[in-house]
Design a protein around this motif. Structure first.
Motif, short mmCIF file in Angstrom:
data_model
loop_
_atom_site.label_atom_id
_atom_site.label_comp_id
_atom_site.label_asym_id
_atom_site.label_seq_id
_atom_site.Cartn_x
_atom_site.Cartn_y
_atom_site.Cartn_z
N GLU A 28 21.91 31.10 55.22
CA GLU A 28 21.43 31.83 56.38
C GLU A 28 21.86 31.10 57.64
O GLU A 28 22.10 29.89 57.62
CB GLU A 28 19.90 31.91 56.35
N PRO A 29 21.98 31.78 58.77
CA PRO A 29 22.30 31.09 60.02
C PRO A 29 21.21 30.07 60.35
O PRO A 29 20.04 30.40 60.40
CB PRO A 29 22.33 32.24 61.06
N GLY A 30 21.60 28.84 60.60
CA GLY A 30 20.66 27.80 60.94
C GLY A 30 19.98 27.17 59.75
O GLY A 30 19.16 26.29 59.90
N ILE A 31 20.28 27.63 58.54
CA ILE A 31 19.65 27.10 57.33
C ILE A 31 20.74 26.64 56.39
O ILE A 31 21.64 27.40 56.06
CB ILE A 31 18.79 28.17 56.63
N ASP A 32 20.69 25.38 55.97
CA ASP A 32 21.66 24.90 55.01
C ASP A 32 20.98 24.68 53.67
O ASP A 32 19.88 24.18 53.62
CB ASP A 32 22.34 23.61 55.49
N VAL A 33 21.66 25.08 52.58
CA VAL A 33 21.07 25.00 51.26
C VAL A 33 20.82 23.55 50.90
O VAL A 33 21.67 22.70 51.13
CB VAL A 33 22.01 25.64 50.22
N SER A 34 19.64 23.23 50.32
CA SER A 34 19.32 21.84 50.05
C SER A 34 18.37 21.73 48.89
O SER A 34 17.38 22.44 48.82
CB SER A 34 18.69 21.20 51.28
N LEU A 35 18.68 20.79 48.00
CA LEU A 35 17.83 20.50 46.86
C LEU A 35 18.26 19.16 46.31
O LEU A 35 19.44 18.88 46.21
CB LEU A 35 17.96 21.57 45.78
N LEU A 272 12.76 14.01 67.41
CA LEU A 272 13.21 14.48 66.10
C LEU A 272 14.52 13.83 65.69
O LEU A 272 15.03 14.13 64.60
CB LEU A 272 13.40 16.01 66.12
N GLN A 273 15.06 12.96 66.56
CA GLN A 273 16.35 12.32 66.32
C GLN A 273 17.44 13.37 66.11
O GLN A 273 18.37 13.18 65.34
CB GLN A 273 16.26 11.37 65.11
N PHE A 274 17.27 14.50 66.79
CA PHE A 274 18.21 15.62 66.77
C PHE A 274 18.42 16.17 65.35
O PHE A 274 19.45 16.77 65.06
CB PHE A 274 19.55 15.22 67.39
N ASN A 275 17.45 15.96 64.49
CA ASN A 275 17.49 16.50 63.13
C ASN A 275 16.80 17.86 63.12
O ASN A 275 15.58 17.96 63.00
CB ASN A 275 16.81 15.54 62.16
N ILE A 276 17.57 18.91 63.28
CA ILE A 276 17.01 20.27 63.33
C ILE A 276 17.44 21.09 62.11
O ILE A 276 17.21 22.30 62.08
CB ILE A 276 17.44 20.99 64.62
N ASN A 277 18.06 20.46 61.13
CA ASN A 277 18.45 21.17 59.92
C ASN A 277 17.24 21.42 59.03
O ASN A 277 16.40 20.54 58.85
CB ASN A 277 19.50 20.37 59.14
N VAL A 278 17.17 22.62 58.46
CA VAL A 278 16.11 22.99 57.53
C VAL A 278 16.78 23.58 56.30
O VAL A 278 17.40 24.64 56.37
CB VAL A 278 15.13 24.01 58.15
N GLY A 279 16.66 22.89 55.18
CA GLY A 279 17.26 23.38 53.94
C GLY A 279 16.54 24.59 53.41
O GLY A 279 15.33 24.79 53.65
N SER A 280 17.25 25.43 52.67
CA SER A 280 16.64 26.63 52.12
C SER A 280 15.54 26.29 51.12
O SER A 280 14.54 27.00 51.02
CB SER A 280 17.70 27.49 51.44
N SER A 281 15.70 25.19 50.36
CA SER A 281 14.66 24.79 49.42
C SER A 281 13.42 24.29 50.16
O SER A 281 12.30 24.51 49.71
CB SER A 281 15.19 23.71 48.47
N VAL A 282 13.61 23.60 51.30
CA VAL A 282 12.47 23.17 52.12
C VAL A 282 11.78 24.39 52.72
O VAL A 282 10.54 24.46 52.76
CB VAL A 282 12.95 22.21 53.22
N TYR A 283 12.56 25.34 53.19
CA TYR A 283 11.99 26.57 53.74
C TYR A 283 11.16 27.30 52.69
O TYR A 283 10.04 27.74 52.97
CB TYR A 283 13.13 27.47 54.24
N ALA A 284 11.70 27.43 51.47
CA ALA A 284 10.96 28.11 50.40
C ALA A 284 9.69 27.34 50.04
O ALA A 284 8.65 27.95 49.77
CB ALA A 284 11.85 28.26 49.17
#
Length: 353
Positions: A28-35, A272-284
């Protein structure tokens, strides 16, 4: 009746044409897949790369619950005592309903899914219900404030030093905990005026807890409005394609200057140390924990029976070729009993709302 799987499943004639990445989702835009690699399932399909093989997490994210999907968010631990109380009250209500049945008085009935009927709501992880998601996020913020461990804060978030309105700040502004309805009304006003989505509310909570973790502060009566405002400001810019400008928030909160909004955003990003990434697994993870919090506080999602057309549409949302399959008649196949099955059990198709 001894079958451990559903008696029938839907399969697609073009199922073999699916790409490996379609099995695990899409970006998704702004969301990177993460696990994390520790979460690999033993039931992964052979020859299909696991989602953790295409993700890289920094080493310092292992203790960050807003970046590591294997760690619980912060708000469930803050609301655990209230959830336990609600569970006790539920058991008591079930007992009261039984007493009413004995006395021939119609009790309040709840809908439960069964083998013959499945009840679902209109909220899914990809399309959450806006109103109930905002209420659940307000509950999480409310329990953060009520069960805070200290009153650590920073000047940029102090409402008396940086007021959001021209009204005089009460003397007990730093001692009076806000009620859930006040938090919900504040968040709902911003989301309604800026026309933000429900997904943005979940990302807002992720940024809020990331700030508490990185800056080592607590959300409290004196700073909760500005902390929530900063999280919404960042979430709307990261998630939505058409971001809301800082000057637009000044039109919503008419007494705040755009210079103050810019300073709030800049310092928020630095903490936030410019850490604005939200993984899809974290979102779920946050989505399902918010649903559990909502259910524990009797925040009901409207239920309706699962129809055949709705089931096909839900299945189509998870497939690349699903749009073409909505108008096709699915093939009905009886599943086999698992008795005596020891190797490679057949995977059934599940629909999760």
């Amino acid at each position: 009746m001894g079958n451990k799987h559903s008696c029938c499943v839907y399969t697609s004639p073009s199922k073999t044409s699916r790409k490996p990445q379609d099995v695990y989702g899409y970006d998704e835009p702004g969301i990177d897949v993460s696990l994390t690699p520790n979460n690999r399932s033993a039931t992964s399909l052979p020859g299909v790369p696991h989602i953790s093989d295409r993700e890289n997490y920094p080493e310092d994210s292992k203790e960050d619950p807003t970046s590591d999907p294997s760690l619980r968010p912060l708000f469930p631990s803050r609301s655990q005592s209230e959830i336990s109380k609600n569970h006790k009250n539920r058991r008591k209500s079930h007992y009261d309903n039984r007493v009413l049945q004995i006395q021939n008085i119609t009790p309040v009935l709840r809908k439960y899914s069964s083998c013959s009927t499945i009840f679902i709501d209109d909220s899914t992880v990809s399309q959450p219900n806006l109103k109930n998601t905002i209420k659940a996020v307000a509950f999480a913020i409310y329990f953060h404030i009520r069960n805070r461990e200290s009153n650590r804060t920073l000047e940029i978030f102090d409402e008396k030093l940086h007021p959001l309105s021209r009204d005089q700040v009460p003397e007990d502004y730093d001692r009076r905990d806000p009620e859930h309805k006040h938090i919900y009304r504040f968040v709902r006003t911003l989301f309604s005026a800026a026309q933000l989505t429900a997904e943005c509310a979940i990302v807002t909570l992720v940024y809020l807890e990331r700030l508490l973790h990185y800056a080592e502060i607590d959300i409290m009566p004196a700073n909760w409005k500005r902390i929530v405002l900063g999280a919404i400001l960042l979430a709307s810019k990261v998630w939505d394609d058409q971001a809301v400008w800082n000057v637009d928030y000044c039109q919503i909160l008419k007494d705040i200057a755009v210079e103050d909004m810019n300073d709030l955003e800049r310092q928020y990003l630095e903490m936030l140390q410019f850490n604005i990434n939200v993984g899809s697994s974290v979102y779920a993870k946050y989505y399902f924990d918010l649903r559990a919090l909502a259910d524990a506080n009797d925040l009901s999602f409207p239920l309706e029976p699962l129809s055949k057309d709705r089931a096909l549409k839900l299945e189509a949302m998870s497939n690349e070729d699903g749009v073409e399959r909505i108008n096709q008649k699915p093939t009905l196949i009886r599943s086999n009993s698992l008795d005596g099955m020891t190797v490679n059990p057949r995977l059934s198709v599940a629909i999760i709302s």
